[in-house]
Scaffold this motif. Sequence first.
Motif, PDB file in Angstrom:
ATOM      1  N   GLU A  47       0.824  -1.199   0.000  1.00 41.10           N
ATOM      2  CA  GLU A  47       0.000   0.000   0.000  1.00 41.10           C
ATOM      3  C   GLU A  47       0.865   1.259   0.000  1.00 41.10           C
ATOM      4  O   GLU A  47       2.048   1.205   0.326  1.00 41.10           O
ATOM      5  N   LEU A  48       0.248   2.373  -0.311  1.00 41.77           N
ATOM      6  CA  LEU A  48       0.875   3.668  -0.072  1.00 41.77           C
ATOM      7  C   LEU A  48       0.410   4.187   1.287  1.00 41.77           C
ATOM      8  O   LEU A  48      -0.762   4.086   1.629  1.00 41.77           O
ATOM      9  N   ALA A  86       4.860   7.369   1.805  1.00 40.52           N
ATOM     10  CA  ALA A  86       5.878   6.332   1.987  1.00 40.52           C
ATOM     11  C   ALA A  86       5.382   5.025   1.395  1.00 40.52           C
ATOM     12  O   ALA A  86       4.172   4.773   1.304  1.00 40.52           O
ATOM     13  N   ALA A  87       6.338   4.183   0.996  1.00 37.28           N
ATOM     14  CA  ALA A  87       6.013   2.806   0.635  1.00 37.28           C
ATOM     15  C   ALA A  87       5.475   2.101   1.867  1.00 37.28           C
ATOM     16  O   ALA A  87       5.885   2.393   2.995  1.00 37.28           O
ATOM     17  N   GLY A  88       4.553   1.162   1.668  1.00 39.04           N
ATOM     18  CA  GLY A  88       3.970   0.502   2.824  1.00 39.04           C
ATOM     19  C   GLY A  88       3.710  -0.979   2.613  1.00 39.04           C
ATOM     20  O   GLY A  88       3.538  -1.461   1.490  1.00 39.04           O
ATOM     21  N   SER A 131      -2.985   3.888   5.941  1.00 42.06           N
ATOM     22  CA  SER A 131      -2.645   2.851   4.979  1.00 42.06           C
ATOM     23  C   SER A 131      -3.815   2.807   4.013  1.00 42.06           C
ATOM     24  O   SER A 131      -4.929   2.420   4.373  1.00 42.06           O
ATOM     25  N   SER A 132      -3.572   3.245   2.763  1.00 41.84           N
ATOM     26  CA  SER A 132      -4.680   3.696   1.915  1.00 41.84           C
ATOM     27  C   SER A 132      -5.383   2.616   1.107  1.00 41.84           C
ATOM     28  O   SER A 132      -6.413   2.894   0.496  1.00 41.84           O
ATOM     29  N   GLY A 133      -4.876   1.384   1.104  1.00 46.24           N
ATOM     30  CA  GLY A 133      -5.547   0.323   0.355  1.00 46.24           C
ATOM     31  C   GLY A 133      -4.566  -0.498  -0.451  1.00 46.24           C
ATOM     32  O   GLY A 133      -3.592   0.024  -0.990  1.00 46.24           O
TER      33      GLY A 133
END
Length: 240
Positions: free
Chosen positions: A82-83, A107-109, A208-210
């Motif tokens: 996720e982003l 950030a990368a997630g 955490s956007s999806g």
Amino acid sequence: MQETTWKDTVTDDQTAYQVQARLTELKQETVGGYKVSLTSEETQKMFASTTPLYGAQVKSHFLASPVKRSLKTLMEPLVEVELEFRAKEDLRASDSLEELMHKTQVAAGMEVPDSRFSNWFPKLSKYMVMSDAAVGGLVLYGKEFETTNVFKDVADVATVKCELYHNDEKVREGVSAEVLGNPLKSLHWLVAKLEEQGKSFKAGQMVSSGTFVLPPKLSVGKWSARFDHGLGAVDFEVTD
């Protein structure tokens, strides 16, 4: 725990979010941010929903990469890419997607969804997912950047590619357009939903956007989510 224990207990969104709010209170910890779930048509169909849903996440659930954890500290975890967006100032439903870019860092997630219910994915009802903080487990994030330094415009946020590796073997790949067409739309949906409920997305909180991909089960080994756009990687070592 089996979902059948709570059959017909929670049957609408309002009650489910009330249960989630009480669960969050019982954790006796500051809310560090949120996760947004059901951000693709495919996952919405799995859980008989037509909209996303969110879960509040306490601060200790947000971890800077690299991270090492024992699988024994989790229940039935999955792994997603996720982003992550962090607010530099309070966000409002009236903000445009471009304004959200200017008000956030990115950030990368890697998210690790987890649930107190056994055999939960993809069989758990939408209302139990909501009640269980959107099956919130852990959120891992990489180096944070100014969102406007990573992306040239709003449309560019939908073009991020990520590859998920387990012990250096690629197991999934996806693109950020899977997240409501653009992860900024997911962030905006969350901000508006919180406002509707009399809450707000505050400076310092992260979302955490999806997920870009359907999540595989988390297992022992070295996991790495590798992003383009200069976002780098998120690394997670899972031990017995």
